[in-house]
Design a protein around this motif. Structure first.
Motif, PDB file in Angstrom:
ATOM      1  N   GLN A  95     -10.632  -2.009  -5.416  1.00  0.00           N
ATOM      2  CA  GLN A  95     -11.206  -0.985  -5.835  1.00  0.00           C
ATOM      3  C   GLN A  95     -12.107   0.012  -4.841  1.00  0.00           C
ATOM      4  N   GLY A  96     -11.819  -0.009  -3.745  1.00  0.00           N
ATOM      5  CA  GLY A  96     -12.250   0.896  -2.772  1.00  0.00           C
ATOM      6  C   GLY A  96     -11.750   2.218  -2.765  1.00  0.00           C
ATOM      7  N   LYS A  97     -12.349   3.159  -1.934  1.00  0.00           N
ATOM      8  CA  LYS A  97     -11.678   4.623  -1.834  1.00  0.00           C
ATOM      9  C   LYS A  97     -10.425   4.660  -1.166  1.00  0.00           C
ATOM     10  N   LEU A  98     -10.222   3.770  -0.091  1.00  0.00           N
ATOM     11  CA  LEU A  98      -8.948   3.677   0.649  1.00  0.00           C
ATOM     12  C   LEU A  98      -7.866   3.125  -0.024  1.00  0.00           C
ATOM     13  N   GLN A  99      -6.846   3.544   0.118  1.00  0.00           N
ATOM     14  CA  GLN A  99      -5.652   2.764  -0.504  1.00  0.00           C
ATOM     15  C   GLN A  99      -5.237   1.653   0.484  1.00  0.00           C
ATOM     16  N   VAL A 100      -5.300   0.583   0.031  1.00  0.00           N
ATOM     17  CA  VAL A 100      -4.963  -0.546   1.094  1.00  0.00           C
ATOM     18  C   VAL A 100      -3.592  -0.928   0.856  1.00  0.00           C
ATOM     19  N   CYS A 101      -2.630  -0.784  -0.164  1.00  0.00           N
ATOM     20  CA  CYS A 101      -1.281  -1.067  -0.285  1.00  0.00           C
ATOM     21  C   CYS A 101      -0.499   0.329  -0.290  1.00  0.00           C
ATOM     22  N   THR A 102       0.745   0.111   0.292  1.00  0.00           N
ATOM     23  CA  THR A 102       1.457   1.623   0.371  1.00  0.00           C
ATOM     24  C   THR A 102       1.812   1.939  -0.907  1.00  0.00           C
ATOM     25  N   SER A 103       2.438   3.136  -0.997  1.00  0.00           N
ATOM     26  CA  SER A 103       2.944   3.620  -2.201  1.00  0.00           C
ATOM     27  C   SER A 103       4.090   2.578  -2.862  1.00  0.00           C
ATOM     28  N   ASN A 104       4.108   2.693  -3.968  1.00  0.00           N
ATOM     29  CA  ASN A 104       4.987   1.962  -5.059  1.00  0.00           C
ATOM     30  C   ASN A 104       4.511   0.531  -4.907  1.00  0.00           C
ATOM     31  N   ALA A 105       3.332   0.268  -4.657  1.00  0.00           N
ATOM     32  CA  ALA A 105       2.796  -1.178  -4.665  1.00  0.00           C
ATOM     33  C   ALA A 105       1.448  -1.248  -5.508  1.00  0.00           C
ATOM     34  N   ILE A 106       1.300  -2.429  -6.089  1.00  0.00           N
ATOM     35  CA  ILE A 106      -0.064  -2.621  -6.755  1.00  0.00           C
ATOM     36  C   ILE A 106      -0.839  -3.553  -5.878  1.00  0.00           C
ATOM     37  N   CYS A 107      -2.126  -3.471  -5.922  1.00  0.00           N
ATOM     38  CA  CYS A 107      -3.138  -4.038  -5.146  1.00  0.00           C
ATOM     39  C   CYS A 107      -3.427  -5.087  -6.159  1.00  0.00           C
ATOM     40  N   LEU A 108      -3.647  -6.454  -5.765  1.00  0.00           N
ATOM     41  CA  LEU A 108      -4.090  -7.607  -6.668  1.00  0.00           C
ATOM     42  C   LEU A 108      -5.223  -8.185  -5.704  1.00  0.00           C
ATOM     43  N   ASN A 109      -6.333  -8.065  -6.283  1.00  0.00           N
ATOM     44  CA  ASN A 109      -7.547  -8.717  -5.622  1.00  0.00           C
ATOM     45  C   ASN A 109      -7.832 -10.236  -5.506  1.00  0.00           C
ATOM     46  N   THR A 110      -7.879 -10.803  -4.570  1.00  0.00           N
ATOM     47  CA  THR A 110      -8.083 -12.392  -4.441  1.00  0.00           C
ATOM     48  C   THR A 110      -9.423 -12.640  -3.849  1.00  0.00           C
ATOM     49  N   ILE A 111      -9.687 -14.048  -3.979  1.00  0.00           N
ATOM     50  CA  ILE A 111     -11.269 -14.332  -3.258  1.00  0.00           C
ATOM     51  C   ILE A 111     -11.161 -14.111  -1.717  1.00  0.00           C
ATOM     52  N   GLY A 112     -11.914 -13.184  -1.266  1.00  0.00           N
ATOM     53  CA  GLY A 112     -11.956 -12.948   0.058  1.00  0.00           C
ATOM     54  C   GLY A 112     -10.678 -12.099   0.748  1.00  0.00           C
ATOM     55  N   SER A 113      -9.881 -11.692  -0.098  1.00  0.00           N
ATOM     56  CA  SER A 113      -8.697 -10.970   0.462  1.00  0.00           C
ATOM     57  C   SER A 113      -8.093 -10.171  -0.640  1.00  0.00           C
ATOM     58  N   PHE A 114      -6.756  -9.934  -0.467  1.00  0.00           N
ATOM     59  CA  PHE A 114      -6.032  -9.013  -1.351  1.00  0.00           C
ATOM     60  C   PHE A 114      -4.592  -9.166  -1.175  1.00  0.00           C
ATOM     61  N   ASN A 115      -3.658  -9.003  -2.070  1.00  0.00           N
ATOM     62  CA  ASN A 115      -2.316  -8.817  -2.010  1.00  0.00           C
ATOM     63  C   ASN A 115      -1.688  -7.583  -2.557  1.00  0.00           C
ATOM     64  N   CYS A 116      -0.340  -7.230  -1.684  1.00  0.00           N
ATOM     65  CA  CYS A 116       0.160  -5.987  -2.375  1.00  0.00           C
ATOM     66  C   CYS A 116       1.571  -6.779  -3.101  1.00  0.00           C
ATOM     67  N   GLN A 117       1.652  -6.028  -4.213  1.00  0.00           N
ATOM     68  CA  GLN A 117       3.093  -6.443  -4.835  1.00  0.00           C
ATOM     69  C   GLN A 117       3.543  -5.344  -5.310  1.00  0.00           C
ATOM     70  N   CYS A 118       4.880  -5.258  -5.087  1.00  0.00           N
ATOM     71  CA  CYS A 118       5.682  -3.925  -5.363  1.00  0.00           C
ATOM     72  C   CYS A 118       5.912  -3.637  -6.888  1.00  0.00           C
ATOM     73  N   LYS A 119       5.681  -2.480  -7.094  1.00  0.00           N
ATOM     74  CA  LYS A 119       5.837  -2.098  -8.736  1.00  0.00           C
ATOM     75  C   LYS A 119       7.326  -2.590  -9.146  1.00  0.00           C
ATOM     76  N   PRO A 120       7.540  -2.542 -10.536  1.00  0.00           N
ATOM     77  CA  PRO A 120       8.826  -2.619 -11.178  1.00  0.00           C
ATOM     78  C   PRO A 120       9.722  -1.782 -10.563  1.00  0.00           C
ATOM     79  N   GLY A 121      10.973  -2.070 -10.326  1.00  0.00           N
ATOM     80  CA  GLY A 121      11.935  -1.256  -9.770  1.00  0.00           C
ATOM     81  C   GLY A 121      12.185  -1.122  -8.156  1.00  0.00           C
ATOM     82  N   PHE A 122      11.169  -1.679  -7.623  1.00  0.00           N
ATOM     83  CA  PHE A 122      10.929  -1.535  -6.135  1.00  0.00           C
ATOM     84  C   PHE A 122      10.850  -2.858  -5.529  1.00  0.00           C
ATOM     85  N   ARG A 123      11.264  -3.142  -4.251  1.00  0.00           N
ATOM     86  CA  ARG A 123      11.283  -4.467  -3.359  1.00  0.00           C
ATOM     87  C   ARG A 123      10.599  -4.161  -2.286  1.00  0.00           C
TER      88      ARG A 123
END
Length: 173
Positions: A95-123
């Motif tokens: 939810q921050g102003k800085l983009q933590v994941c690269t383009s074509n990726a979705i940010c998924l928050n976890t407790i104490g951290s986060f993960n980046c997951q590629c959007k559909p059509g990308f790997r």
């Protein structure tokens, strides 16, 4: 004889108490000997529950201590706090102003951290270090066409044109 024994015991107790001098130490210190006050390390005093909670680090100071949230958590009050004045809650990096994941990726928050997951059509490409378009045309399992076909890859989706007696166009997402 009983009174002599009682007097002897009382005299012994008063004698022992006379040798004990209580040193008055300020808050956060404990008496050591007759004249010395030493700091109590509040961060190590607690058996199983740390004074700052499980999401914060405890720092001892002379006569006191303070807490700071560990990475991935944020204080509900100030940067440095005590167990009585604050606590740490999960920091939603997505939810921050800085983009933590690269383009074509979705940010998924976890407790104490986060993960980046590629959007559909990308790997994810470990070589490139970011999400790249999947070229479905180079993957023969991506489409079925039993006659001559032409595949056109675009970002996210691809088109397959099959040439037969009847022209058919498949659009896959």
């Amino acid at each position: 004889m009983e009174s002599r024994t009682l007097l002897l015991i009382l005299g012994l107790n008063f004698s022992l108490l006379g040798n004990l001098e209580a040193r008055d130490c300020p808050w956060g210190f404990i008496a050591k000997g007759r004249t010395l006050c030493v700091d109590i390390d509040e961060c190590k005093e607690w058996d199983s529950n740390p004074p700052c909670g499980s999401n914060a680090a405890c720092y001892n100071t002379q006569g006191s201590f303070y807490c700071q949230c560990i990475p991935g958590f944020i204080s509900t009050t100030t940067f440095q706090f005590t167990a009585l004045t604050g606590e740490c809650k999960d920091l939603d990096e997505c939810q921050g102003k800085l983009q933590v994941c690269t383009s074509n990726a979705i940010c998924l928050n976890t407790i104490g951290s986060f993960n980046c997951q590629c959007k559909p059509g990308f790997r994810f490409s470990a070589y490139a270090g970011h999400c790249e378009d999947i070229n479905e045309c180079s993957d023969s399992n991506s489409y079925e066409c039993h006659v001559i076909s032409y595949c056109t890859n675009t970002m996210i989706l691809f088109y397959v044109s099959c040439v037969n007696v009847i022209m058919c166009i498949y659009i896959f997402m």
